[in-house]
Enzyme design. Structure first.
Site, short mmCIF file in Angstrom:
data_model
loop_
_atom_site.label_atom_id
_atom_site.label_comp_id
_atom_site.label_asym_id
_atom_site.label_seq_id
_atom_site.Cartn_x
_atom_site.Cartn_y
_atom_site.Cartn_z
N GLY A 30 0.78 -1.23 0.00
CA GLY A 30 0.00 0.00 0.00
C GLY A 30 0.81 1.27 0.00
N CYS A 240 -27.09 -10.38 -17.93
CA CYS A 240 -26.55 -10.04 -19.24
C CYS A 240 -27.52 -10.50 -20.32
CB CYS A 240 -25.18 -10.68 -19.43
SG CYS A 240 -24.47 -10.44 -21.08
N CYS A 243 -25.46 -13.47 -22.50
CA CYS A 243 -25.14 -14.79 -21.95
C CYS A 243 -25.97 -15.16 -20.73
CB CYS A 243 -23.65 -14.87 -21.60
SG CYS A 243 -23.16 -13.81 -20.21
N CYS A 265 -22.47 -7.94 -19.89
CA CYS A 265 -21.23 -8.16 -19.15
C CYS A 265 -20.21 -7.10 -19.50
CB CYS A 265 -20.64 -9.54 -19.47
SG CYS A 265 -21.64 -10.94 -18.96
N CYS A 271 -17.91 -12.88 -20.88
CA CYS A 271 -19.18 -13.04 -21.60
C CYS A 271 -19.03 -14.06 -22.72
CB CYS A 271 -19.63 -11.68 -22.16
SG CYS A 271 -21.31 -11.66 -22.82
#
Length: 288
Positions: A30, A240, A243, A265, A271
């Protein structure tokens, strides 16, 4: 006559300097490590930080995947893939599972990453305290003193104004219970994927000349109050339209034919994989 370039574009001295910064970033999760950001054949702000990391760590046996906002075929993704491939000759793939090195802008792939993969995120603004303090000297001091009251204040002001935290993307996270970090402009939906990720996550900001990292299996917690817990974007009841996938990050689109709102997606490779699986299942069912 075409001039021969170094492997992965950079000279070895430049790659070593960037790798030293990466090692320090991994050792201090970090923490923003300054580095000498190089001039690139693309403009700063278009992913030079992530690209410099990729070019410094890529090897001849690596398989590279590059995505931009979930898409493999955007201008940014294609341009970066072309530069890396022409200077290294490494294999390029669109399949997340096949890649050893993934460079991304604004998204973490939907397919869970493994411990033999590295994710490189492009970062425009690496300093989470910049909205409350413009001076670099003071933000470094605040990090050193573990003084993140400014970050908490920003979230508190959003709650007072909107009744909830209103960070659409780049919601700050606590890394290893020590440093507050800007997780690149990924949506909040992707923040939980950084927690105990099996893959090494490297973040590079070329314009700001900073590199930082989230090592594998590191605690990453999104900043939130107890009475206003952190929540990701909700797509409840939506799927979606191509799909049929649910429980993933979806793009809201307008159907050009009907004018109705549809969802798709965001991760184009995910997808396609789901569509291929559906077709295979249909073929097997028909043969049965």
């Amino acid at each position: 006559m075409k001039a021969n370039t170094h492997f992965a574009f950079f000279d070895e001295g430049s790659k070593k300097e960037i790798r030293r910064a990466i090692i320090k970033a991994v050792a201090i999760p970090g923490y923003q490590v300054p580095f000498a950001s190089r001039e690139m054949p693309i403009a700063r702000g278009w992913g030079t930080g992530g690209l410099q990391i990729t070019l410094s760590i890529i090897g001849q046996l690596d398989v590279l995947k590059v995505i931009d906002q979930g898409a493999d075929e955007s201008v940014n993704a294609v341009s970066i893939k072309k530069l890396v491939h022409e200077t290294t000759g490494v294999e390029i793939t669109e399949k997340t599972a096949d890649a050893t090195l993934i460079q991304s802008r604004h998204r973490i792939p939907e397919v869970p990453l493994t411990n033999d993969q590295i994710l490189v995120l492009q970062v425009p603004t690496p300093e989470p305290l910049r909205p409350v303090e413009a001076k670099e000297l003071l933000t470094k001091r605040m990090h050193a003193e573990d003084d993140y009251s400014g970050a908490w204040l920003l979230l508190f002001e959003q709650i007072m104004k909107y009744g909830k935290t209103a960070t659409a993307a780049d919601h700050p996270v606590y890394v290893n219970d020590r440093y507050v970090m800007a997780p690149s402009p990924i949506p909040r939906f992707d923040n939980p994927k950084m927690h105990h990720s099996e893959a090494l996550i490297l973040l590079g900001a070329g314009r700001e000349k900073k590199i930082y990292a989230v090592p594998p299996y590191t605690n990453v917690k999104s900043l939130a109050f107890e009475d206003y817990p952190f929540a990701v974007e909700s797509f409840e009841g939506q799927q979606c339209h191509l799909c049929g996938s649910t429980h993933i990050f979806l793009d809201e689109l307008i159907d050009q034919q009907t004018g109705k709102t549809v969802y798709q997606c965001n991760d184009t490779n995910y997808c396609m994989d789901q569509l291929n699986k559906k077709e295979e299942a249909e073929v097997q069912t028909s043969y049965a």
